[in-house]
Design a protein around this motif. Sequence first.
Motif, PDB file in Angstrom:
ATOM      1  N   HIS A 102       0.838  -1.208   0.000  1.00  7.62           N
ATOM      2  CA  HIS A 102       0.000   0.000   0.000  1.00  7.62           C
ATOM      3  C   HIS A 102       0.878   1.265   0.000  1.00  7.62           C
ATOM      4  N   GLY A 103       0.639   2.139  -0.949  1.00  8.06           N
ATOM      5  CA  GLY A 103       1.370   3.397  -1.018  1.00  8.06           C
ATOM      6  C   GLY A 103       2.744   3.308  -1.659  1.00  8.06           C
ATOM      7  N   LYS A 104       3.129   2.112  -2.134  1.00 11.14           N
ATOM      8  CA  LYS A 104       4.442   1.967  -2.773  1.00 11.14           C
ATOM      9  C   LYS A 104       4.353   2.368  -4.248  1.00 11.14           C
ATOM     10  N   ALA A 105       5.438   2.950  -4.749  1.00  7.55           N
ATOM     11  CA  ALA A 105       5.464   3.414  -6.133  1.00  7.55           C
ATOM     12  C   ALA A 105       5.576   2.266  -7.121  1.00  7.55           C
ATOM     13  N   HIS A 106       6.316   1.231  -6.742  1.00  3.72           N
ATOM     14  CA  HIS A 106       6.551   0.103  -7.642  1.00  3.72           C
ATOM     15  C   HIS A 106       6.403  -1.209  -6.874  1.00  3.72           C
ATOM     16  N   ILE A 107       5.857  -2.222  -7.539  1.00  3.82           N
ATOM     17  CA  ILE A 107       5.741  -3.560  -6.969  1.00  3.82           C
ATOM     18  C   ILE A 107       6.742  -4.465  -7.689  1.00  3.82           C
ATOM     19  N   PRO A 108       7.629  -5.153  -6.960  1.00  6.82           N
ATOM     20  CA  PRO A 108       8.662  -5.968  -7.603  1.00  6.82           C
ATOM     21  C   PRO A 108       8.082  -7.075  -8.477  1.00  6.82           C
ATOM     22  N   ARG A 109       8.636  -7.227  -9.673  1.00  5.24           N
ATOM     23  CA  ARG A 109       8.196  -8.283 -10.572  1.00  5.24           C
ATOM     24  C   ARG A 109       8.432  -9.660  -9.960  1.00  5.24           C
ATOM     25  N   ALA A 110       9.537  -9.793  -9.216  1.00  8.18           N
ATOM     26  CA  ALA A 110       9.874 -11.092  -8.621  1.00  8.18           C
ATOM     27  C   ALA A 110       8.829 -11.558  -7.617  1.00  8.18           C
ATOM     28  N   SER A 111       8.053 -10.622  -7.056  1.00 12.38           N
ATOM     29  CA  SER A 111       7.030 -11.001  -6.077  1.00 12.38           C
ATOM     30  C   SER A 111       5.711 -11.392  -6.728  1.00 12.38           C
ATOM     31  N   GLN A 112       5.629 -11.235  -8.056  1.00 11.29           N
ATOM     32  CA  GLN A 112       4.378 -11.510  -8.771  1.00 11.29           C
ATOM     33  C   GLN A 112       4.443 -12.788  -9.591  1.00 11.29           C
ATOM     34  N   VAL A 113       5.460 -13.613  -9.342  1.00 11.63           N
ATOM     35  CA  VAL A 113       5.614 -14.864 -10.091  1.00 11.63           C
ATOM     36  C   VAL A 113       4.433 -15.794  -9.818  1.00 11.63           C
ATOM     37  N   ARG A 114       3.903 -16.376 -10.859  1.00 11.60           N
ATOM     38  CA  ARG A 114       2.762 -17.277 -10.718  1.00 11.60           C
ATOM     39  C   ARG A 114       3.142 -18.497  -9.865  1.00 11.60           C
TER      40      ARG A 114
END
Length: 269
Positions: A102-114
Amino acid sequence: METEEKLRSGVGDEGGERRLKKKRKRKKENDPEDQKQEHGNEEEEEVVARDPLEVFGRDIMVMILSNLDARSVALSLLVSRAWHGVASSDRLWSSKCEELWHGKAHIPRASQVRGLSKLAAYSISVMEGKRTRIMKDDLCDHVWEFHFSKAAPEYWRNLDPYWKGTGPLMRRYFHPDGSQSAGPGDRVWGGHECCYSVVTSIVGDGKIREHYVRINRWPRMFVSRNQDWSWEMSNCLYCYSSIPDADKTGGTGPLFSPSVNISPQAFGR
């Protein structure tokens, strides 16, 4: 005579105390209320000594743990195998991830791995948020706002909406082929060929000696990371700031291996 009388009186007193204790004990044994109260205390002690997970069950324990901070939940992973199964559930860490992002500018791609667990996603996000070494993926994934610094020539600043307040800030785009471009209608961008490079100098034990981004032959830009995980790059003439894009599908930044060592230390103090 006096000594004998004292001895007799002492024996008499002790005998009286023993008789009184026996009498109280018989009364207690005959009193059903006292027996009930004592039995209740024993049951309370037995409940306190039992594992809370066995007493409350999995669902209630998840509700209890959801009210704790992430570090405390991570510590509960170490209690037992059964606790680890509860404290590592996606149901619990999904809300923790939402709170963290919440409130972060960017969400790491590595945390969105299926297929990645929410606990691993949280841990990766925390470590990624602490990363200060910018990568090519970071440059290319984000749109960047550009403005001149106060030390820049006045002629340049007069063309800059940041200083004149005449409209939105200028934008810059980094491309995977090493080139850079500007937004349409940019009065500063001259249409000239522009390329960039990321330079990192590493000494013994993997320690970074210097780290910067350079565009053409302009002064090197030093990199910093903000608390909302956004990036800034600046030199004596101009500054770049990454535009928030937390809603970008799949996240942004480099795709590191999702195999991470989950430990309470990763969650900070």
